[in-house]
Design a protein around this motif. Structure first.
Motif, PDB file in Angstrom:
ATOM      1  N   ILE A  54     -13.338   9.142  -1.850  1.00 32.61           N
ATOM      2  CA  ILE A  54     -12.180  10.048  -1.890  1.00 32.61           C
ATOM      3  C   ILE A  54     -11.019   9.456  -1.098  1.00 32.61           C
ATOM      4  N   ASP A  55      -9.824  10.011  -1.298  1.00 29.65           N
ATOM      5  CA  ASP A  55      -8.608   9.451  -0.682  1.00 29.65           C
ATOM      6  C   ASP A  55      -8.770   9.163   0.817  1.00 29.65           C
ATOM      7  N   GLU A  56      -9.336  10.178   1.542  1.00 29.81           N
ATOM      8  CA  GLU A  56      -9.412  10.058   3.004  1.00 29.81           C
ATOM      9  C   GLU A  56     -10.335   8.931   3.453  1.00 29.81           C
ATOM     10  N   ILE A  57     -11.246   8.523   2.579  1.00 34.31           N
ATOM     11  CA  ILE A  57     -12.266   7.547   2.980  1.00 34.31           C
ATOM     12  C   ILE A  57     -11.951   6.134   2.493  1.00 34.31           C
TER      13      ILE A  57
ATOM     14  N   GLY B 134       0.845  -1.205   0.000  1.00 35.99           N
ATOM     15  CA  GLY B 134       0.000   0.000   0.000  1.00 35.99           C
ATOM     16  C   GLY B 134       0.870   1.241   0.000  1.00 35.99           C
ATOM     17  N   ARG B 135       0.296   2.330  -0.483  1.00 35.93           N
ATOM     18  CA  ARG B 135       0.997   3.626  -0.471  1.00 35.93           C
ATOM     19  C   ARG B 135       0.160   4.641   0.302  1.00 35.93           C
ATOM     20  N   HIS B 136       0.852   5.619   0.949  1.00 38.06           N
ATOM     21  CA  HIS B 136       0.155   6.725   1.597  1.00 38.06           C
ATOM     22  C   HIS B 136      -0.918   6.212   2.557  1.00 38.06           C
ATOM     23  N   TYR B 137      -2.161   6.624   2.446  1.00 37.93           N
ATOM     24  CA  TYR B 137      -3.187   6.216   3.418  1.00 37.93           C
ATOM     25  C   TYR B 137      -3.361   4.699   3.451  1.00 37.93           C
ATOM     26  N   GLN B 138      -2.955   4.018   2.369  1.00 31.13           N
ATOM     27  CA  GLN B 138      -3.200   2.572   2.293  1.00 31.13           C
ATOM     28  C   GLN B 138      -2.087   1.749   2.945  1.00 31.13           C
ATOM     29  N   LEU B 139      -0.933   2.379   3.238  1.00 36.11           N
ATOM     30  CA  LEU B 139       0.161   1.601   3.840  1.00 36.11           C
ATOM     31  C   LEU B 139      -0.227   1.065   5.220  1.00 36.11           C
ATOM     32  N   PRO B 140      -0.797   1.903   6.135  1.00 39.39           N
ATOM     33  CA  PRO B 140      -1.213   1.345   7.441  1.00 39.39           C
ATOM     34  C   PRO B 140      -2.241   0.225   7.309  1.00 39.39           C
ATOM     35  N   ILE B 141      -3.095   0.300   6.287  1.00 38.28           N
ATOM     36  CA  ILE B 141      -4.109  -0.754   6.096  1.00 38.28           C
ATOM     37  C   ILE B 141      -3.424  -2.039   5.641  1.00 38.28           C
TER      38      ILE B 141
ATOM     39  N   SER C 159       0.638 -11.027  -4.211  1.00 33.11           N
ATOM     40  CA  SER C 159       0.719  -9.671  -3.657  1.00 33.11           C
ATOM     41  C   SER C 159      -0.686  -9.097  -3.591  1.00 33.11           C
ATOM     42  N   VAL C 160      -1.133  -8.769  -2.361  1.00 30.75           N
ATOM     43  CA  VAL C 160      -2.433  -8.097  -2.189  1.00 30.75           C
ATOM     44  C   VAL C 160      -2.125  -6.609  -2.241  1.00 30.75           C
ATOM     45  N   LEU C 161      -2.540  -5.945  -3.333  1.00 27.81           N
ATOM     46  CA  LEU C 161      -2.164  -4.541  -3.530  1.00 27.81           C
ATOM     47  C   LEU C 161      -3.388  -3.649  -3.352  1.00 27.81           C
ATOM     48  N   LEU C 162      -3.286  -2.759  -2.364  1.00 28.31           N
ATOM     49  CA  LEU C 162      -4.408  -1.849  -2.087  1.00 28.31           C
ATOM     50  C   LEU C 162      -4.269  -0.670  -3.035  1.00 28.31           C
ATOM     51  N   ALA C 163      -5.095  -0.654  -4.068  1.00 31.27           N
ATOM     52  CA  ALA C 163      -4.914   0.338  -5.158  1.00 31.27           C
ATOM     53  C   ALA C 163      -6.214   1.040  -5.524  1.00 31.27           C
ATOM     54  N   PRO C 164      -6.823   1.750  -4.553  1.00 37.22           N
ATOM     55  CA  PRO C 164      -8.035   2.484  -4.915  1.00 37.22           C
ATOM     56  C   PRO C 164      -7.673   3.667  -5.819  1.00 37.22           C
ATOM     57  N   HIS C 165      -8.675   4.287  -6.417  1.00 39.62           N
ATOM     58  CA  HIS C 165      -8.439   5.403  -7.344  1.00 39.62           C
ATOM     59  C   HIS C 165      -8.135   6.674  -6.562  1.00 39.62           C
ATOM     60  N   ASP C 166      -6.998   6.652  -5.838  1.00 41.13           N
ATOM     61  CA  ASP C 166      -6.616   7.844  -5.043  1.00 41.13           C
ATOM     62  C   ASP C 166      -5.358   8.474  -5.638  1.00 41.13           C
TER      63      ASP C 166
END
Ligand code: AGP
Length: 591
Positions: free
Chosen positions: A551-554, A458-465, A503-510
């Motif tokens: 949105i990114d934050e959500i 994950g990147r940015h907000y998705q790394l902690p997830i 690889s489980v990649l958290l890749a939302p449209h953010d």
């Protein structure tokens, strides 16, 4: 009652159980067994005739710290002459020295525990006065204990004492009195609770009790607790884990209550105790495990929404670092149980230095909620499942509200603030949508359950997830999994990429979507298998878990629930004992 109480504490994780009972006379009946509480129940049925009545007893589930998992090391423990019986949570740091001193006096020991030492210390200091004897011994033992002690010389009496490890005294209108290390055990038995503090001793006899705080007789007002808060059953769900996942949408609605007015996009200042006139410039988050992961998302939020300098610290490390703190720093402690010893240790250190503290805690009345200056409760009801789902979601919701509240007092634009609040109001519905897709996610889980190693990226907000769900997959499937910032792959972990390590990649449209697409190609170029969690078409992914667009934050709320379902189904397909993951404790009350 004792066996029911222990069953209610099974969720905390343990390896053996025991009890000692009496009917107020000198005679005590001791029962101990390795393994499940049901083994102890069978043993009691076998050895204690059905209609035998007792009117007092103490019981315990053990998670080994000193000595192996044997019946001899199972609590309750007793002294060489069987005059004292006790149950103990915590660790006696100077037990070895005490053991040798007692051995020099001829005392023998049947086990390897530090707790058994206390029983012999009581016998060695016995002076005919139960209370004085206990007080004398407590002065000799160092550090952490929640203790319950009974003695042949004091029939019908129980003494409880607490330093560090949690201990609650409770009673009901029928003058029945109870002690518990976790209020869960009291469900349906008592509604008047007194959470004991460090240095408290409580002497119960003849239906009356006396509390002595650090040697001084003290009065403490009981807290009336609504039984619903205590009662917890998994209903028709197969596991507490999945039941608690399906509670998340309503829990988020509960967290909003009285705090967010979505009609006017207004955050109620009263809800953010102690934050009205705050002048903080830096926030330091402290926590462990899942709570730490919730916080690491919090740092992004505080930087991006609250324009605050933020860092998150692992409690067991932070305590031993030489930290420089300015007065405009707020220390925020996050904890589901509110009883995690590593976090409490840092909290006490911070308080001693007079620095500001704020708690985000789930268990009302817990130590961290009582020791922090201000705080927010995460309102996730009782979390029974050993690992954490709903408490994590409740934590990241509470953190986002706090960041928005602090942000609107700083430089967060009204437009950005409104956008986040509006999308936040849709989260419960979006979570229910993802949970409704559970069968499809189970099909994917069926396909990947055979693999032994995983990457969560994950990147940015998705790394902690990514970190959180790599942790969860480990906790319930015992499969190996590593989490990485996607951008770090090319700096090493890429060497491990091959078809057998999905690889489980958290890749939302953010903000990071395009970058994640190139990472997927990087993995595919090395024949890696990619499971993308996203709301967009991702051509190169082998599998995709669809989440709603927002949105990114959500997005972190949505990728959290999607990865929860994936981990749950993999564990269920592998027929793991999901509700009782091995070697883990719900609340880690020892350091
Ligand atoms: C979570 O699944 C684990 N049970 C563990 O990592 C937990 O988060 C950690 O022990 C902290 O517990 P707390 O939130 O109760 O302080």
């Amino acid at each position: 009652m004792l066996l029911n109480g222990l069953q209610r504490l099974e969720y905390r994780g343990y390896d053996s159980a025991g009890l000692v009972v009496s009917n107020g006379e000198e005679k005590f009946k001791l029962m101990r067994s390795v393994g499940k509480v049901s083994n102890l129940t069978d043993k009691v049925k076998q050895h204690i005739p059905e209609n035998t009545t007792f009117n007092m007893g103490i019981a315990h589930t053990r998670r080994a710290t000193h000595g192996g998992i044997t019946e001899m090391n199972t609590h309750p423990h007793y002294d060489t002459n069987q005059n004292f019986f006790l149950v103990h949570n915590g660790i006696i740091e100077n037990y070895y020295k005490l053991r040798n001193e007692l051995a020099d006096k001829g005392y023998t020991f049947y086990g390897q525990t530090d707790s058994e030492i206390i029983a012999n210390l009581l016998e060695d200091n016995r002076n005919g006065n139960f209370l004085e004897t206990v007080q004398k011994v407590l002065k000799k033992i160092k550090w952490a204990y929640a203790l319950l002690i009974v003695s042949k010389y004091a029939p019908g009496e129980i003494i409880g004492a607490k330093i560090w490890s949690p201990l609650t005294f409770a009673y009901n209108d029928k003058d029945e009195c109870f002690f518990a290390s976790d209020q869960q055990a009291l469900a349906g038995y008592a509604d008047k609770l007194i959470h004991l503090d460090d240095g408290d001793l409580i002497h119960l006899r003849d239906k009356s009790y006396q509390i002595i705080s650090n040697g001084v007789p003290t009065e403490k007002e009981p807290e009336i607790v609504d039984q619903d808060v205590l009662e917890a059953s998994k209903g028709s769900y197969k596991h507490f884990m999945i039941k608690e996942m399906y509670e998340q949408a309503n829990i988020i609605r509960r967290i909003f209550k009285g705090r967010v007015d979505f009609k006017n996009n207004f955050l109620n200042a009263e809800a953010f105790h102690g934050m009205k006139d705050e002048k903080f410039k830096k926030i330091v988050f402290v926590g462990c495990g899942t709570s730490y992961n919730a916080w690491s998302l919090g740092t992004y939020r505080m930087e991006n929404l609250a324009w605050l300098d933020a860092s998150c610290e692992i409690a067991s490390e932070y305590e031993y670092r030489n930290i420089k703190v300015t007065d405009d720093t707020l220390f925020v402690f996050i904890s589901q149980s509110g009883e995690t010893a590593d976090s409490i240790s840092v909290l006490k250190m911070i308080k001693q230095k007079g620095w500001h503290t704020f708690g985000i805690v789930n268990v009302v009345g817990s130590t961290i909620s009582r020791l922090t200056d201000y705080g927010l409760f995460t309102r996730a009801w009782a979390e029974i499942w050993v690992a954490s789902t709903k408490a994590f979601t409740a934590q990241i919701t509470s953190i986002l509200l706090l960041a928005l509240y602090l942000g609107q007092k700083r430089w967060l634009s009204k437009a950005h603030y409104d956008k986040v609040i509006i999308e936040l109001s849709k989260v419960p519905i979006m979570i229910e949508d993802i949970l409704a897709d559970s069968d499809n996610i189970r099909e994917l889980a069926q396909e990947i359950a055979e693999y032994k190693n995983f990457f969560y990226l994950g990147r940015h907000y998705q790394l902690p997830i990514a970190r959180e769900w790599s942790l969860k997959l480990k906790e319930i499937t015992y499969l190996h999994s590593e989490s990485y910032p996607t951008g770090e792959l090319k700096h090493g972990p890429l060497a491990l990429i091959e078809w057998s390590i999905p690889s489980v990649l958290l890749a939302p449209h953010d903000l990071m979507f395009e970058k994640n697409l190139s990472s997927i190609q990087e993995i595919k170029a090395r024949n890696g298998k990619v499971i993308a969690i996203t709301d967009k078409e991702v051509e190169w992914a082998d599998h995709k878990i669809q989440i709603p667009s927002t949105i990114d934050e959500i997005y972190p709320f949505l990728t959290t629930v999607a990865t929860q379902l994936l981990a749950y189904h993999v564990a269920d397909i592998l027929e793991k004992d999901i509700d009782k993951p091995r070697n883990l404790a719900k609340s880690v009350t020892v350091k």
